[in-house]
Enzyme design. Structure first.
Site, mmCIF file in Angstrom:
data_model
loop_
_atom_site.group_PDB
_atom_site.id
_atom_site.type_symbol
_atom_site.label_atom_id
_atom_site.label_comp_id
_atom_site.label_asym_id
_atom_site.label_seq_id
_atom_site.Cartn_x
_atom_site.Cartn_y
_atom_site.Cartn_z
ATOM 1 C CG HIS A 56 -7.557 -2.762 14.010
ATOM 2 N ND1 HIS A 56 -6.445 -2.818 14.821
ATOM 3 C CD2 HIS A 56 -8.227 -1.633 14.379
ATOM 4 C CE1 HIS A 56 -6.429 -1.757 15.620
ATOM 5 N NE2 HIS A 56 -7.508 -1.028 15.373
ATOM 6 C CE1 TYR A 122 -8.484 1.207 24.611
ATOM 7 C CE2 TYR A 122 -8.467 0.020 22.530
ATOM 8 C CZ TYR A 122 -8.983 1.023 23.340
ATOM 9 O OH TYR A 122 -9.994 1.809 22.880
ATOM 10 C CG HIS A 230 -4.097 2.225 16.694
ATOM 11 N ND1 HIS A 230 -4.317 1.983 18.018
ATOM 12 C CD2 HIS A 230 -5.139 1.670 16.040
ATOM 13 C CE1 HIS A 230 -5.452 1.313 18.174
ATOM 14 N NE2 HIS A 230 -5.972 1.100 16.981
ATOM 15 C CG HIS A 267 -6.130 3.621 11.485
ATOM 16 N ND1 HIS A 267 -7.379 3.208 11.090
ATOM 17 C CD2 HIS A 267 -6.092 3.453 12.837
ATOM 18 C CE1 HIS A 267 -8.065 2.822 12.154
ATOM 19 N NE2 HIS A 267 -7.306 2.953 13.227
ATOM 20 C CG ASP A 317 -10.909 0.706 14.360
ATOM 21 O OD1 ASP A 317 -10.661 0.436 15.543
ATOM 22 O OD2 ASP A 317 -10.470 1.735 13.807
HETATM 23 ZN ZN LIG Z 1 -8.102 0.670 16.449
#
Ligand SMILES: [Zn+2]
Length: 428
Positions: A56, A122, A230, A267, A317
């Protein structure tokens, strides 16, 4: 065909001497064993491990290093104020900047021993456009850096649960599910099939209505692609979801999606034990991002995850720091601090290295749907080597071979990583 022999090799969950690894023309591992060749390509004073798999990443967020760390009046004190800072950074991005930030992040990952990245992508558009200009920049940056890429292409439709997008969020927008699938198909056609693949992703229930989530997940399953999302990083997301759907995000997903090993929930910081058990029972994966979760003050994920470590993976992340051994340490140590006991991710022999390494390699490969993460026939020839003469490992008289892995994970940083190879090719 080449035969590789390092002084030590991580084989079947421990470090062994004399193990040779055959590397085939297509960049995968052929035979693994002793005595394959009397003239192997030797790597003295190095230990061969499978490369780490980073499940991720948001590469561009590297730009926030040092920026989103001022507290008090100009506050960045919660996830949500950090998110405002992140949106400000997004407003300045163009194609060149996205390419540069991605390239720098991917090179840094390789230096840290990461050979595969799942880029949860994204930021699709230039300002005022719906042209998906940024997508190709990420793909090219990965190719130039030399890292294996699973492009986790993200659908993003709403600003928060059932709210329209505004401001910099428009850079993320997919206007319809058809547009998302069309853009994903176009991206897929431009990937290098040897080192790049595609996953279909709904950003979160904050950003995608449940009906669209169902469609994306169904298509991912049908096409044999991975599906990431997420899930329950913040309590406010749970509250918003309860208010709109009368269910928590995870309960809603469990109810509406036919979940399985293709799915990774990222997460799960505030997930209930009961929901997590149900999620893991479907075969789905959970990806944790300990450094980012600590930096953003998200919280500590439930220790019950330790029991299902083969379904766990790790991610860098926000990329505020890229050091995969540190992610492993923080994963283990956050639970030690909370539980006031030592040894959380322990294997049957009581050591922590096998399971932590398994999470960082096999777990990531499982989550990203790549055949890798192990030194085993048929897997990608993606490796890191540990410098056995690294300063942090010298002077450890009496350390057995199988304790060197633990010394590496707990005592060293990424500077002890000597070299990495992707598809059998060493990267400078
Ligand atoms: Zn993320």
């Amino acid at each position: 065909v080449r035969i590789l022999e390092a002084e030590l090799a991580w084989f079947r969950g421990k470090l062994e001497r004399g193990v040779q690894v055959e590397i085939l023309e297509d960049g995968t591992i052929g035979r693994v064993g002793r005595g394959l060749s009397s003239t192997p390509e030797r790597r003295p004073r190095e230990a061969l491990f499978p490369g780490f798999v980073n499940a991720h990443s948001h590469a561009f967020q590297r730009v926030l290093r040092g920026k989103a760390e001022r507290y008090g009046e100009a506050t960045t004190s919660t996830f949500w104020s950090w998110r405002e800072e992140m949106y400000r950074a997004v407003a300045d991005l163009d194609v060149e900047k996205v390419h540069e930030l991605s390239f720098l992040a991917f090179r840094e990952m390789l230096r840290s021993g990461i050979t595969t990245v799942g880029e949860f992508h994204y930021v699709h558009h230039l300002a005022g456009s719906f042209g998906f200009e940024m997508d190709q920049a990420v793909v090219e940056a990965a190719r130039e850096a030399g890292i294996r890429l699973v492009l986790l292409n993200v659908c993003y439709m709403t600003g928060d649960v059932a709210r329209p997008l505004e401001g910099p969020q428009l850079r993320f927008q997919t206007r319809s599910i058809e547009e998302f699938f069309r853009a994903s198909d176009e991206l897929l056609a431009r990937l290098d099939p040897l080192t790049q693949s595609l996953g279909l992703v709904a950003h979160s229930l904050r950003a995608v209505p449940i009906e669209a989530v169902v469609e994306i997940h169904r298509r991912a399953r049908r096409e044999g692609r991975v599906f990431h999302m997420h899930v329950e990083e913040q309590k406010k997301e749970i509250e918003q979801c309860l208010a709109h759907y009368a269910r928590t995000p995870l309960a809603l997903l469990l109810d509406r999606l036919d979940l399985g090993p293709e799915t990774t929930a990222v997460h799960c910081t505030h997930s209930s034990e009961e929901d997590l058990k149900k999620l893991l029972a479907t075969g789905a994966n959970v990806c944790l991002c300990p450094l980012t979760e600590a930096n953003l003050a998200d919280g500590i994920p439930p220790v019950s995850l330790a029991g299902a470590s083969h379904q766990l993976s790790l991610g860098t992340d926000s990329n505020l720091r890229i050091d995969f051994t540190e992610e492993m340490r923080l994963l283990e140590y956050a639970q030690r601090l909370r539980e006031e006991r030592r040894g959380i991710f322990t294997a049957e022999d009581g050591s922590v290295s096998a399971r932590l390494l398994g999470i960082a390699t096999e777990g990531g490969a499982r989550s990203l749907g790549v055949k890798g993460g192990r030194i085993e026939t048929g897997h990608a020839a993606d490796f890191l080597t540990l410098d056995l003469d690294a300063p942090c490992l010298t002077g450890l008289e009496g350390v057995a071979d199988d304790e060197i892995a633990t010394a590496f994970l707990l005592g060293a940083g990424d500077r002890a990583v000597a070299h990495v190879a992707v598809g059998g090719a060493w990267i400078d």
